[in-house]
Scaffold this motif. Structure first.
Motif, PDB file in Angstrom:
ATOM      1  N   ALA A  58      23.597  64.141 -28.952  1.00  0.00           N
ATOM      2  CA  ALA A  58      22.835  65.327 -28.557  1.00  0.00           C
ATOM      3  C   ALA A  58      23.620  66.169 -27.561  1.00  0.00           C
ATOM      4  O   ALA A  58      23.610  67.407 -27.622  1.00  0.00           O
ATOM      5  N   LEU A  59      24.316  65.520 -26.634  1.00  0.00           N
ATOM      6  CA  LEU A  59      25.143  66.248 -25.677  1.00  0.00           C
ATOM      7  C   LEU A  59      26.276  66.982 -26.390  1.00  0.00           C
ATOM      8  O   LEU A  59      26.562  68.155 -26.095  1.00  0.00           O
ATOM      9  N   GLN A  60      26.933  66.289 -27.309  1.00  0.00           N
ATOM     10  CA  GLN A  60      28.049  66.885 -28.041  1.00  0.00           C
ATOM     11  C   GLN A  60      27.591  68.068 -28.879  1.00  0.00           C
ATOM     12  O   GLN A  60      28.255  69.111 -28.930  1.00  0.00           O
ATOM     13  N   GLU A  61      26.459  67.925 -29.522  1.00  0.00           N
ATOM     14  CA  GLU A  61      25.929  69.002 -30.372  1.00  0.00           C
ATOM     15  C   GLU A  61      25.653  70.265 -29.563  1.00  0.00           C
ATOM     16  O   GLU A  61      25.867  71.382 -30.045  1.00  0.00           O
ATOM     17  N   ALA A  67      25.990  52.718 -20.888  1.00  0.00           N
ATOM     18  CA  ALA A  67      26.590  54.012 -21.229  1.00  0.00           C
ATOM     19  C   ALA A  67      26.297  55.077 -20.186  1.00  0.00           C
ATOM     20  O   ALA A  67      27.049  56.045 -20.054  1.00  0.00           O
ATOM     21  N   ASP A  68      25.199  54.929 -19.436  1.00  0.00           N
ATOM     22  CA  ASP A  68      24.845  55.926 -18.417  1.00  0.00           C
ATOM     23  C   ASP A  68      25.921  56.033 -17.341  1.00  0.00           C
ATOM     24  O   ASP A  68      26.208  57.121 -16.843  1.00  0.00           O
ATOM     25  N   SER A  69      26.517  54.902 -16.984  1.00  0.00           N
ATOM     26  CA  SER A  69      27.549  54.923 -15.949  1.00  0.00           C
ATOM     27  C   SER A  69      28.789  55.666 -16.422  1.00  0.00           C
ATOM     28  O   SER A  69      29.520  56.263 -15.625  1.00  0.00           O
ATOM     29  N   HIS A  70      29.071  55.651 -17.735  1.00  0.00           N
ATOM     30  CA  HIS A  70      30.238  56.359 -18.268  1.00  0.00           C
ATOM     31  C   HIS A  70      30.059  57.873 -18.211  1.00  0.00           C
ATOM     32  O   HIS A  70      31.040  58.620 -18.220  1.00  0.00           O
ATOM     33  N   LEU A  71      28.812  58.322 -18.166  1.00  0.00           N
ATOM     34  CA  LEU A  71      28.526  59.760 -18.110  1.00  0.00           C
ATOM     35  C   LEU A  71      28.284  60.246 -16.685  1.00  0.00           C
ATOM     36  O   LEU A  71      28.116  61.446 -16.466  1.00  0.00           O
ATOM     37  N   PRO A 116      30.509  58.062 -24.772  1.00  0.00           N
ATOM     38  CA  PRO A 116      30.181  56.779 -25.400  1.00  0.00           C
ATOM     39  C   PRO A 116      29.341  57.009 -26.644  1.00  0.00           C
ATOM     40  O   PRO A 116      28.641  58.019 -26.765  1.00  0.00           O
ATOM     41  N   ALA A 117      29.409  56.082 -27.572  1.00  0.00           N
ATOM     42  CA  ALA A 117      28.653  56.224 -28.809  1.00  0.00           C
ATOM     43  C   ALA A 117      27.166  56.143 -28.534  1.00  0.00           C
ATOM     44  O   ALA A 117      26.726  55.482 -27.592  1.00  0.00           O
ATOM     45  N   GLY A 118      26.393  56.835 -29.362  1.00  0.00           N
ATOM     46  CA  GLY A 118      24.946  56.754 -29.243  1.00  0.00           C
ATOM     47  C   GLY A 118      24.273  58.084 -29.483  1.00  0.00           C
ATOM     48  O   GLY A 118      24.924  59.137 -29.432  1.00  0.00           O
TER      49      GLY A 118
END
Length: 250
Positions: free
Chosen positions: A98-101, A51-55, A91-93
């Motif tokens: 936390a980023l979305q919030e 998921a890190d690569s997607h961000l 990505p889910a997780g």
């Protein structure tokens, strides 16, 4: 000779600040139940996840490593290096939540490459680790997760090395050398400027005899650690017990 284990991509972050008596870095004490470097004082860090690569921003060769370092700082210490706005899709997780919030994205521009270490070939568990330096936010307080990390402390780099020499703290070889390198700087600004100006040289410690029955570890002299040969100290622990002398200490 057994085939060496393939190193796992990993990232570590040195969060720094200016304390009352000089430069301080945030470190965490690894729980004794974890399967690598148990009981040691380390910098926040861990494996790079898919998921890190997607961000990560496109075109940044170290983007996934930078995101992983930021994610590990949040997971282990509760400190989030972010900038607005949040990406359109995540990505889910829990990290994405936390980023979305907070409506932020990982602030990869805030982390500066500091070092690159690869675990020696003889080690049963190996990591290809990029170390990053970042100024800690003034408005966030460090905590420990209580699982992988059982303590989070701000320390002066030279002080924690002295405590390790006195047997009060446990370090691993790469941590010790990066603390000594960081201790050369008097402030967070100086440390960040020095990191931006340096050329990263990959370090894979190589064991050699010291001629007296002991072992030294050789690293590239131009890696910035003030030498090429160092005493083999700081044996990693795995699975809650310290490894026997099956190879040099790293």
């Amino acid at each position: 000779m057994p085939v060496p284990v393939t190193p796992r991509p990993a990232a570590t972050i040195l969060l720094i600040r200016d304390g009352e008596v000089g430069l301080e870095v945030l470190m965490v004490c690894r729980a004794r139940e974890v399967d690598f470097a148990s009981g040691a004082l380390v910098f926040p860090g861990g494996r790079v996840e898919e998921a890190d690569s997607h961000l990560a921003p496109p075109g940044d060769a170290l983007g996934a490593f930078k995101v992983a370092a930021i994610r590990e700082a949040w997971e282990e210490c509760g400190i989030l290096l972010g900038r607005a706005p949040a990406p359109a899709s995540l990505p889910a997780g829990p990290f994405s939540a936390a980023l979305q919030e907070r409506n932020v994205t990982p602030d990869v521009g805030a982390v500066v490459p500091f070092a690159h270490w690869i675990t020696p070939h003889y080690s049963p568990k190996r990591f290809d680790t990029h170390f990053f330096l970042a100024q800690a936010p003034d408005d966030q307080e460090a905590v420990h997760d209580g699982y992988e990390a059982v303590e989070a402390v701000w320390v002066r780099p030279a002080d924690v090395v002295a405590e390790a020499e006195a047997g009060k703290r446990r370090l691993v070889f790469a941590t010790r050398l990066n603390l000594l390198r960081l201790a050369k700087q008097g402030s967070a600004a100086e440390a960040l400027a020095a990191a931006r100006d340096c050329t990263i040289v990959t370090v894979t410690p190589e064991p050699i005899s010291d001629g007296a029955g002991g072992v030294m570890l050789r690293i590239p002299e131009d890696a910035g650690y003030g030498g090429a040969l160092f005493p083999a100290k700081d044996l990693p622990a795995m699975g809650g017990r310290w490894l026997g002398q099956t190879g040099p200490r790293t």
